[in-house]
Design a protein around this motif. Structure first.
Motif, PDB file in Angstrom:
ATOM      1  N   HIS A 231       7.430   3.842  -9.796  1.00  0.00           N
ATOM      2  CA  HIS A 231       8.449   4.850  -9.491  1.00  0.00           C
ATOM      3  C   HIS A 231       8.443   6.016 -10.475  1.00  0.00           C
ATOM      4  CE1 HIS A 231      10.074   2.294  -6.374  1.00  0.00           C
ATOM      5  NE2 HIS A 231      10.192   1.290  -7.226  1.00  0.00           N
ATOM      6  N   GLY A 232       7.512   6.020 -11.427  1.00  0.00           N
ATOM      7  CA  GLY A 232       7.394   7.142 -12.364  1.00  0.00           C
ATOM      8  C   GLY A 232       8.556   7.254 -13.329  1.00  0.00           C
ATOM      9  N   ARG A 233       9.145   6.126 -13.727  1.00  0.00           N
ATOM     10  CA  ARG A 233      10.293   6.145 -14.641  1.00  0.00           C
ATOM     11  C   ARG A 233       9.840   5.915 -16.072  1.00  0.00           C
ATOM     12  NH1 ARG A 233      13.351   1.983 -10.850  1.00  0.00           N
ATOM     13  NH2 ARG A 233      12.221   0.561 -12.226  1.00  0.00           N
ATOM     14  N   PRO A 234      10.447   6.598 -17.036  1.00  0.00           N
ATOM     15  CA  PRO A 234      10.137   6.304 -18.441  1.00  0.00           C
ATOM     16  C   PRO A 234      10.768   4.982 -18.844  1.00  0.00           C
ATOM     17  CG  PRO A 234      11.916   7.912 -18.292  1.00  0.00           C
ATOM     18  CD  PRO A 234      11.430   7.688 -16.891  1.00  0.00           C
TER      19      PRO A 234
ATOM     20  N   GLU B  97      -2.756   5.297 -11.559  1.00  0.00           N
ATOM     21  CA  GLU B  97      -3.031   5.593 -12.963  1.00  0.00           C
ATOM     22  C   GLU B  97      -1.933   5.036 -13.855  1.00  0.00           C
ATOM     23  OE1 GLU B  97      -3.425   9.535 -15.837  1.00  0.00           O
ATOM     24  OE2 GLU B  97      -3.689   9.720 -13.668  1.00  0.00           O
ATOM     25  N   ARG B  98      -0.674   5.276 -13.478  1.00  0.00           N
ATOM     26  CA  ARG B  98       0.441   4.749 -14.270  1.00  0.00           C
ATOM     27  C   ARG B  98       0.440   3.221 -14.255  1.00  0.00           C
ATOM     28  NH1 ARG B  98       3.266   8.839 -11.420  1.00  0.00           N
ATOM     29  NH2 ARG B  98       4.245   7.247 -10.094  1.00  0.00           N
TER      30      ARG B  98
ATOM     31  N   PRO C 119       0.813  -1.234   0.000  1.00  0.00           N
ATOM     32  CA  PRO C 119       0.000   0.000   0.000  1.00  0.00           C
ATOM     33  C   PRO C 119       0.837   1.270   0.000  1.00  0.00           C
ATOM     34  CG  PRO C 119      -0.860  -1.595   1.583  1.00  0.00           C
ATOM     35  CD  PRO C 119       0.469  -2.131   1.119  1.00  0.00           C
ATOM     36  N   ARG C 120       2.018   1.208   0.568  1.00  0.00           N
ATOM     37  CA  ARG C 120       2.857   2.404   0.615  1.00  0.00           C
ATOM     38  C   ARG C 120       3.327   2.825  -0.766  1.00  0.00           C
ATOM     39  NH1 ARG C 120       7.064  -0.049   4.793  1.00  0.00           N
ATOM     40  NH2 ARG C 120       6.732  -1.729   3.255  1.00  0.00           N
ATOM     41  N   LEU C 121       3.396   1.876  -1.682  1.00  0.00           N
ATOM     42  CA  LEU C 121       3.890   2.186  -3.029  1.00  0.00           C
ATOM     43  C   LEU C 121       2.818   2.779  -3.923  1.00  0.00           C
ATOM     44  CD1 LEU C 121       6.043  -1.008  -3.747  1.00  0.00           C
ATOM     45  CD2 LEU C 121       6.832   1.224  -2.942  1.00  0.00           C
ATOM     46  N   ILE C 122       1.556   2.536  -3.614  1.00  0.00           N
ATOM     47  CA  ILE C 122       0.484   2.933  -4.538  1.00  0.00           C
ATOM     48  C   ILE C 122      -0.503   3.892  -3.885  1.00  0.00           C
ATOM     49  CG2 ILE C 122       0.637   0.833  -5.920  1.00  0.00           C
ATOM     50  CD1 ILE C 122      -1.729  -0.252  -4.315  1.00  0.00           C
TER      51      ILE C 122
ATOM     52  N   ALA D 126      10.444 -19.771 -21.003  1.00  0.00           N
ATOM     53  CA  ALA D 126      10.708 -18.655 -20.083  1.00  0.00           C
ATOM     54  C   ALA D 126       9.723 -17.526 -20.357  1.00  0.00           C
ATOM     55  CB  ALA D 126      12.139 -18.159 -20.250  1.00  0.00           C
ATOM     56  N   ARG D 127       9.097 -17.030 -19.308  1.00  0.00           N
ATOM     57  CA  ARG D 127       8.144 -15.926 -19.435  1.00  0.00           C
ATOM     58  C   ARG D 127       8.487 -14.838 -18.427  1.00  0.00           C
ATOM     59  NH1 ARG D 127       2.390 -17.682 -21.670  1.00  0.00           N
ATOM     60  NH2 ARG D 127       3.035 -19.493 -22.877  1.00  0.00           N
ATOM     61  N   LEU D 128       8.231 -13.603 -18.802  1.00  0.00           N
ATOM     62  CA  LEU D 128       8.535 -12.472 -17.938  1.00  0.00           C
ATOM     63  C   LEU D 128       7.285 -12.036 -17.189  1.00  0.00           C
ATOM     64  CD1 LEU D 128      10.792 -10.339 -20.310  1.00  0.00           C
ATOM     65  CD2 LEU D 128      11.463 -12.062 -18.634  1.00  0.00           C
ATOM     66  N   VAL D 129       7.465 -11.678 -15.930  1.00  0.00           N
ATOM     67  CA  VAL D 129       6.375 -11.179 -15.113  1.00  0.00           C
ATOM     68  C   VAL D 129       6.772  -9.814 -14.553  1.00  0.00           C
ATOM     69  CG1 VAL D 129       7.170 -12.218 -12.944  1.00  0.00           C
ATOM     70  CG2 VAL D 129       4.713 -11.880 -13.319  1.00  0.00           C
ATOM     71  N   GLU D 130       5.781  -9.017 -14.145  1.00  0.00           N
ATOM     72  CA  GLU D 130       5.984  -7.673 -13.587  1.00  0.00           C
ATOM     73  C   GLU D 130       6.531  -6.696 -14.623  1.00  0.00           C
ATOM     74  OE1 GLU D 130       8.146  -7.684  -9.904  1.00  0.00           O
ATOM     75  OE2 GLU D 130       6.871  -9.184  -8.970  1.00  0.00           O
ATOM     76  N   ARG D 131       6.232  -6.923 -15.913  1.00  0.00           N
ATOM     77  CA  ARG D 131       6.718  -6.015 -16.940  1.00  0.00           C
ATOM     78  C   ARG D 131       6.105  -4.618 -16.757  1.00  0.00           C
ATOM     79  NH1 ARG D 131       6.254  -2.625 -20.322  1.00  0.00           N
ATOM     80  NH2 ARG D 131       4.022  -2.586 -19.847  1.00  0.00           N
ATOM     81  N   GLY D 132       6.954  -3.618 -16.644  1.00  0.00           N
ATOM     82  CA  GLY D 132       6.515  -2.234 -16.571  1.00  0.00           C
ATOM     83  C   GLY D 132       5.984  -1.797 -15.223  1.00  0.00           C
TER      84      GLY D 132
END
Length: 468
Positions: free
Chosen positions: A165-168, A53-54, A43-46, A153-159
């Motif tokens: 953290h608001g990074r491009p 929104e991001r 919860p602290r992160l969001i 192999a599959r990727l998780v948590e993409r983006g």
């Protein structure tokens, strides 16, 4: 930690939980009975609405990639808010990860060098598709690489980390992480195979200097250094089977020795659950705190951002009775809205790919790197030695003119190849037949004739041994 926390939007949270930098993951079972996963964000992160929104935009983009045909990502079922928490629900399990298989587990052999090569090639392929769409993973490490039941192999948590953290998007960060993973697997899964470990180190260095496509090709062209079963994933599937059996035994042992669990909290009512990926209904709009902006200089939002902003504003401004009605809407309507948003994102991804290809074709072809590989093993009687040259390009179309020079001849061999746009590497082959008895050391030199970088010369050579 093992628990049974009941249901959540049709998902039943089951026995296994673990934490990472984003929150707490739980293994789960979907409504149709298939294994799945659920991430409860810290919860602290969001806490900031802009972060949510991001996050929604990143998830919609992820689903858009899947709609566009990118198969190397763990598919996302939904992003929901429930009783003050935000959950990410995946349609497939998110364990074991490479991090799980890197740990020392009694009775479970480590995957071999062939397994490592297969994982690295598949990750590179997925990242190339993600980067071509103008996106990035942002947090690639062994804990975000999932090994599916078929060994892929599959990727998780993409983006997700970038969104929080608001990074491009930063594809170069993914490339650096892939290089680090290649070196890590060289030191673990390929520790008993010096030739394969050297291949992974070479691929890591190539990624750092020339990019993921040439690095992937280094692994593919060096497959003769890998153990049998590279294509079938035999060793990796064996490891997965033994790991799963050990995990079940360990879980049963913990449950037998643990005190009786506390009664599970009742599952959130459907009226308390809302998807964060929906499109607002026709006619709904924000009625307070309205800021109207027109004219030049007003930034244009992406489609994903517009969809999420409209949905968020609708939730914030509806009267309590209307809001409860919206939150309790049938799951069918929520899925339909999510499908619409995913389809829009898919069209954006396809348009980005087309634009990238068209841009590439408008730029003159340039060759930025050249690498030559010869067989490491001594060649025997009557052998035809295959020397491979790999040229790294900028992805544009054009002609490449090059020259082979054999150490046993004065004459050179000149050739011209046509390269299609969209490919950032081109392979050329020299077939060298050796006859007779005795020992022989041959050296093949590949030299680029055109197009040459201004003021530079590109050439490389490789040597092989013959004995008959």
């Amino acid at each position: 930690m093992n628990t049974d926390r009941g249901g959540l939007a049709g998902f039943r949270l089951t026995h296994r939980t673990w934490t990472d930098e984003l929150g707490t993951w739980s293994s789960a079972v979907a409504a149709d009975g298939r294994p799945a996963g659920a991430l409860s964000f810290d919860p602290r992160l969001i806490a900031d609405p802009a972060t949510r929104e991001r996050l929604a935009g990143a998830v919609i983009a992820d689903r858009g990639l899947a709609q566009a045909g990118v198969t190397g990502l763990v598919p996302i079922a939904d992003l929901i808010a429930a009783q003050g928490e935000v959950w990410l629900l995946t349609a497939e399990p998110v364990n074991p990860t490479v991090a799980d298989l890197l740990s020392e587990t009694p009775g479970v052999p480590r995957p071999d060098a062939g397994s490592a090569a297969g994982v690295l090639v598949e990750i590179a392929q997925t990242l190339l598709a993600v980067h071509a769409a103008g996106l990035a993973h942002g947090a690639l490490h062994p804990g975000t690489v999932v090994i599916a039941a078929d060994g892929s192999a599959r990727l998780v948590e993409r983006g997700l980390a970038d969104a929080i953290h608001g990074r491009p998007p930063a594809p170069e960060r993914d490339v650096a992480a892939w290089s680090s993973l290649s070196r890590g697997l060289a030191a673990s899964w390929a520790a008993s195979s010096p030739g394969a470990a050297g291949l992974f180190e070479r691929a890591a260095a190539t990624a750092s200097t020339h990019g993921l496509a040439p690095a992937r090709d280094v692994l593919i062209t060096g497959r003769d250094l890998l153990p049998p079963g590279f294509d079938t994933r035999d060793r990796l599937l064996e490891t997965l089977h033994l790991w799963a059996a050990h995990d079940v035994r360990a879980r049963d042992g913990r449950q037998a020795s643990a005190p009786p669990p506390a009664p599970a909290l009742p599952a959130p009512d459907e009226g308390d659950i809302v998807t964060l990926l929906h499109v607002p209904r026709s006619g709904e709009s924000r009625t307070e705190d309205v800021v109207m902006r027109f004219g030049p200089g007003v930034p244009v939002e992406t489609t994903a951002a517009q969809l999420w902003r409209a949905g968020r504003d609708q939730q914030q401004t509806e009267p309590p009775s209307d809001r409860l009605r919206v939150l309790g809407a049938p799951a069918r309507r929520r899925r339909r809205r999510a499908a619409v948003s995913s389809a829009i994102l898919a069209l954006m991804v396809v348009a980005a790919l087309v634009a990238w290809l068209l841009r590439s074709s408008a730029v003159p072809l340039a060759v930025t790197g050249l690498d030559v590989v010869a067989p490491k093993k001594t060649q025997g009687c009557g052998a035809t030695v295959k020397i491979k040259g790999l040229l790294t390009t900028n992805g544009s179309a054009g002609e490449i003119r090059y020259q082979w020079k054999r150490s046993d001849r004065k004459d050179t061999i000149e050739q011209t190849d046509t390269v299609a746009s969209g490919k950032t590497s081109h392979e050329v082959i020299l077939q060298w037949s050796v006859k007779g008895e005795g020992s022989f050391k041959g050296t093949a030199t590949l030299r680029l004739l055109s197009p040459l970088p201004e003021g530079k010369k590109l050439q490389d050579k490789a040597t092989f041994n013959f004995k008959c």
